[in-house]
Write an enzyme that holds these catalytic residues in place. Structure first.
Site, PDB file in Angstrom:
ATOM      1  N   CYS A  36       0.007 -33.144 -10.483  1.00 39.42           N
ATOM      2  CA  CYS A  36      -0.514 -34.321  -9.790  1.00 39.42           C
ATOM      3  C   CYS A  36       0.364 -35.509 -10.216  1.00 39.42           C
ATOM      4  O   CYS A  36       0.421 -35.871 -11.383  1.00 39.42           O
ATOM      5  CB  CYS A  36      -1.970 -34.517 -10.200  1.00 39.42           C
ATOM      6  SG  CYS A  36      -2.745 -35.901  -9.397  1.00 39.42           S
TER       7      CYS A  36
ATOM      8  N   GLU B 177       0.303 -41.772 -15.515  1.00 35.62           N
ATOM      9  CA  GLU B 177      -0.130 -40.472 -15.986  1.00 35.62           C
ATOM     10  C   GLU B 177       0.148 -39.407 -14.931  1.00 35.62           C
ATOM     11  O   GLU B 177       0.035 -39.663 -13.736  1.00 35.62           O
ATOM     12  CB  GLU B 177      -1.624 -40.518 -16.327  1.00 35.62           C
ATOM     13  CG  GLU B 177      -1.872 -41.432 -17.516  1.00 35.62           C
ATOM     14  CD  GLU B 177      -3.329 -41.493 -17.957  1.00 35.62           C
ATOM     15  OE1 GLU B 177      -3.543 -41.666 -19.176  1.00 35.62           O
ATOM     16  OE2 GLU B 177      -4.239 -41.404 -17.127  1.00 35.62           O
TER      17      GLU B 177
ATOM     18  N   CYS C 235     -10.390 -49.381  -4.016  1.00 34.30           N
ATOM     19  CA  CYS C 235     -11.467 -48.421  -3.753  1.00 34.30           C
ATOM     20  C   CYS C 235     -12.482 -48.549  -4.891  1.00 34.30           C
ATOM     21  O   CYS C 235     -12.115 -48.520  -6.072  1.00 34.30           O
ATOM     22  CB  CYS C 235     -10.915 -47.003  -3.657  1.00 34.30           C
ATOM     23  SG  CYS C 235      -9.659 -46.839  -2.365  1.00 34.30           S
TER      24      CYS C 235
ATOM     25  N   GLY D 252      -1.856 -44.756  -7.733  1.00 32.95           N
ATOM     26  CA  GLY D 252      -1.155 -45.483  -6.678  1.00 32.95           C
ATOM     27  C   GLY D 252      -1.380 -44.942  -5.281  1.00 32.95           C
ATOM     28  O   GLY D 252      -1.946 -43.871  -5.092  1.00 32.95           O
TER      29      GLY D 252
ATOM     30  N   CYS E 189      -2.524 -49.650  -8.866  1.00 29.95           N
ATOM     31  CA  CYS E 189      -2.768 -49.524  -7.427  1.00 29.95           C
ATOM     32  C   CYS E 189      -3.243 -50.855  -6.888  1.00 29.95           C
ATOM     33  O   CYS E 189      -4.014 -51.557  -7.538  1.00 29.95           O
ATOM     34  CB  CYS E 189      -3.819 -48.443  -7.163  1.00 29.95           C
ATOM     35  SG  CYS E 189      -4.006 -48.057  -5.406  1.00 29.95           S
TER      36      CYS E 189
ATOM     37  N   CYS F 156      -9.744 -36.454 -10.980  1.00 29.07           N
ATOM     38  CA  CYS F 156      -9.461 -37.391  -9.881  1.00 29.07           C
ATOM     39  C   CYS F 156     -10.073 -38.756 -10.159  1.00 29.07           C
ATOM     40  O   CYS F 156     -11.244 -38.854 -10.507  1.00 29.07           O
ATOM     41  CB  CYS F 156     -10.070 -36.908  -8.573  1.00 29.07           C
ATOM     42  SG  CYS F 156      -9.542 -35.307  -8.079  1.00 29.07           S
TER      43      CYS F 156
ATOM     44  N   CYS G  15     -12.854 -45.865  -7.954  1.00 32.20           N
ATOM     45  CA  CYS G  15     -11.640 -45.322  -8.583  1.00 32.20           C
ATOM     46  C   CYS G  15     -11.224 -46.180  -9.775  1.00 32.20           C
ATOM     47  O   CYS G  15     -11.096 -47.402  -9.651  1.00 32.20           O
ATOM     48  CB  CYS G  15     -10.516 -45.281  -7.554  1.00 32.20           C
ATOM     49  SG  CYS G  15      -8.969 -44.639  -8.230  1.00 32.20           S
TER      50      CYS G  15
HETATM   51  N1  SAH Z   1      -4.249 -43.553  -3.148  1.00 33.05           N
HETATM   52  C1  SAH Z   1      -4.171 -42.203  -2.683  1.00 33.05           C
HETATM   53  C2  SAH Z   1      -3.816 -41.254  -3.804  1.00 33.05           C
HETATM   54  C3  SAH Z   1      -4.890 -41.081  -4.850  1.00 33.05           C
HETATM   55  S1  SAH Z   1      -5.429 -39.453  -4.733  1.00 33.05           S
HETATM   56  C4  SAH Z   1      -5.449 -41.823  -1.981  1.00 33.05           C
HETATM   57  O1  SAH Z   1      -6.358 -42.650  -1.940  1.00 33.05           O
HETATM   58  O2  SAH Z   1      -5.526 -40.762  -1.392  1.00 33.05           O
HETATM   59  C5  SAH Z   1      -6.799 -39.398  -5.744  1.00 33.05           C
HETATM   60  C6  SAH Z   1      -8.034 -38.867  -5.025  1.00 33.05           C
HETATM   61  O3  SAH Z   1      -9.136 -38.958  -5.931  1.00 33.05           O
HETATM   62  C7  SAH Z   1      -8.392 -39.720  -3.815  1.00 33.05           C
HETATM   63  O4  SAH Z   1      -8.999 -38.945  -2.825  1.00 33.05           O
HETATM   64  C8  SAH Z   1      -9.394 -40.648  -4.428  1.00 33.05           C
HETATM   65  O5  SAH Z   1     -10.177 -41.265  -3.446  1.00 33.05           O
HETATM   66  C9  SAH Z   1     -10.159 -39.723  -5.335  1.00 33.05           C
HETATM   67  N2  SAH Z   1     -10.893 -40.429  -6.374  1.00 33.05           N
HETATM   68  C10 SAH Z   1     -10.680 -41.667  -6.846  1.00 33.05           C
HETATM   69  N3  SAH Z   1     -11.558 -41.980  -7.808  1.00 33.05           N
HETATM   70  C11 SAH Z   1     -12.356 -40.917  -7.952  1.00 33.05           C
HETATM   71  C12 SAH Z   1     -13.435 -40.604  -8.834  1.00 33.05           C
HETATM   72  N4  SAH Z   1     -13.851 -41.477  -9.732  1.00 33.05           N
HETATM   73  N5  SAH Z   1     -14.010 -39.389  -8.721  1.00 33.05           N
HETATM   74  C13 SAH Z   1     -13.550 -38.496  -7.829  1.00 33.05           C
HETATM   75  N6  SAH Z   1     -12.524 -38.712  -6.996  1.00 33.05           N
HETATM   76  C14 SAH Z   1     -11.939 -39.914  -7.052  1.00 33.05           C
END
Ligand code: SAH
Length: 372
Positions: free
Chosen positions: A115, A102, A126, A171, A122, A345, A129
């Site tokens: 974005c 996406e 985390c 990713g 991935c 995000c 996420c």
């Molecule tokens: N893998 C990379 C790119 C992903 S960026 C990274 O970790 O930076 C996406 C951003 O959204 C990251 O900062 C991630 O930690 C954050 N994110 C992931 N899940 C989220 C959620 N449920 N709510 C808010 N932010 C989230």
């Protein structure tokens, strides 16, 4: 940079969207053509929107015949579009049989941000996420990364320019280093989209050796998904921290920020109710970042089914921000965009045929940290 090339199994054509300028120059030299053909081709593809070699009138007849026989310009296919009430758009983009990623377009008054995803799924885990729940299939090729920008700009038309790109989709971009760097180089090329280095941001969970490599290879802006200011909590939320703990991560950030007088690192910090949002957490964060030129982006947690976390209350977020502000740290609260279409995000899921079966494995393990 010559990166992995997508060769279509049926026709074995070379997809020219897989090359950045250097890759294209090498390609042309390899077929006894002059390197300046690269510029001509980039202009046709990205500025004139021409994908038919026969229309590329400044290429010799012989070269056009060769390109027709051996090459293609094939972006990934945009399948589904969803438009949120705030104008945010999310596209599902088909990458290979059964796999979709996406991309999200976020319009604002003075800019339009795309974005972009870097992998199908991935491999990191985390805990907050939803992409992590999908498991991992494979890295995207250069054509599949630049292709997201290509199809999105085409879809939006001339009136709506994409001015910024953030590698914040599905990713971990630094685990797909060569292809991501080549695609970002392409985005910044004067003969393609001509984005400035300040408008292209890579976001990483903190793959330290790759951050150091990036320092040599590119000068795009860097965002780091921090989310916790001490190792115990970060090990839990961002398990890659077990491999690259905070002292190593901060050292890599300091080094990256040294590159230019105006370079700073943006730290992303997701606000999780009762987990990382206390005044004490904020003070610890100030201490951690004291010698890193930084900005902090507080991200209200975006929930998804069975996410096991709640978003911090607005009071807690404002209280947290106040501690940072008083300590002189530039802090913004990220506005949640596209929530009603799950485009915010951490909500991107696409369609991933998990090859790692990672999530199932993780579910079975009492302690997910064993994975690292
Ligand atoms: N893998 C990379 C790119 C992903 S960026 C990274 O970790 O930076 C996406 C951003 O959204 C990251 O900062 C991630 O930690 C954050 N994110 C992931 N899940 C989220 C959620 N449920 N709510 C808010 N932010 C989230």
């Amino acid at each position: 940079m010559m990166s992995s090339v997508t060769v279509s199994a049926k026709t074995e054509l070379i997809n020219l969207l897989d090359f950045d300028r250097k890759g294209l120059q090498d390609f042309f030299v390899g077929i006894s053509e002059k390197p300046f053909r690269a510029t001509q081709l980039l202009k046709w593809i990205y500025q004139e929107d021409v994908a038919d070699f026969d229309q590329m009138t400044n290429l010799s007849k012989g070269l056009r015949v060769y390109l027709n026989e051996h090459c293609t310009i094939t972006p990934p296919e945009m399948l589904v579009e969803q438009v949120a009430s705030d104008g945010t758009r999310k596209w599902a983009i088909e990458m290979s049989c059964g796999n979709r990623v996406e991309s999200v377009f976020i319009p604002e008054e003075k800019r339009g941000t795309l974005c972009v995803s870097s992998q199908i799924g991935c491999a990191l885990a985390c805990t907050f996420c939803s992409t992590a729940r999908q498991g991992f299939n494979r890295n995207l090729s250069v054509s599949e990364i630049i292709g997201q920008l290509y199809v999105a700009q085409k879809r939006l038309g001339q009136e709506t320019k994409i001015t910024n790109v953030v590698m914040m989709g599905m990713g971990e971009p630094l685990l797909n280093f060569d292809n991501v760097v080549a695609a970002m180089n392409l985005m910044m090329d004067d003969f393609t989209f001509g984005l400035s280095k300040r408008r292209v941001t890579i976001s990483t969970s903190g793959i330290v050796p790759a951050m150091n490599r990036l320092n040599e290879a590119s000068d795009v802006s860097m965002a780091v998904s921090l989310h916790a200011a001490n190792d115990d909590l970060r090990n839990e939320l961002v398990p890659i921290n077990l491999k690259y703990p905070l002292d190593e991560l901060m050292e890599a950030c300091r080094e990256y920020a040294k590159q230019g007088p105006r370079r700073h690192i943006t730290f992303e910090y997701v606000m999780l109710d009762g987990v990382n949002d206390s005044v004490q957490d904020a003070r610890q964060l100030v201490k951690l970042l004291k010698d890193v030129p930084s900005k902090i982006n507080l991200i209200p947690f975006n929930p998804f089914p069975n996410s096991n976390y709640l978003c911090s209350s607005s009071e807690a977020i404002l209280r947290f921000k106040k501690v940072l502000y008083k300590a002189g740290v530039v802090t913004t609260i990220r506005k949640t965009r596209g929530e009603d279409i799950d485009a915010a995000c951490g909500q991107l899921v696409g369609k991933v045929k998990d090859k790692s079966r990672r999530y199932l494995k993780l579910q079975k393990m009492e302690d997910s940290h064993v994975a690292y």
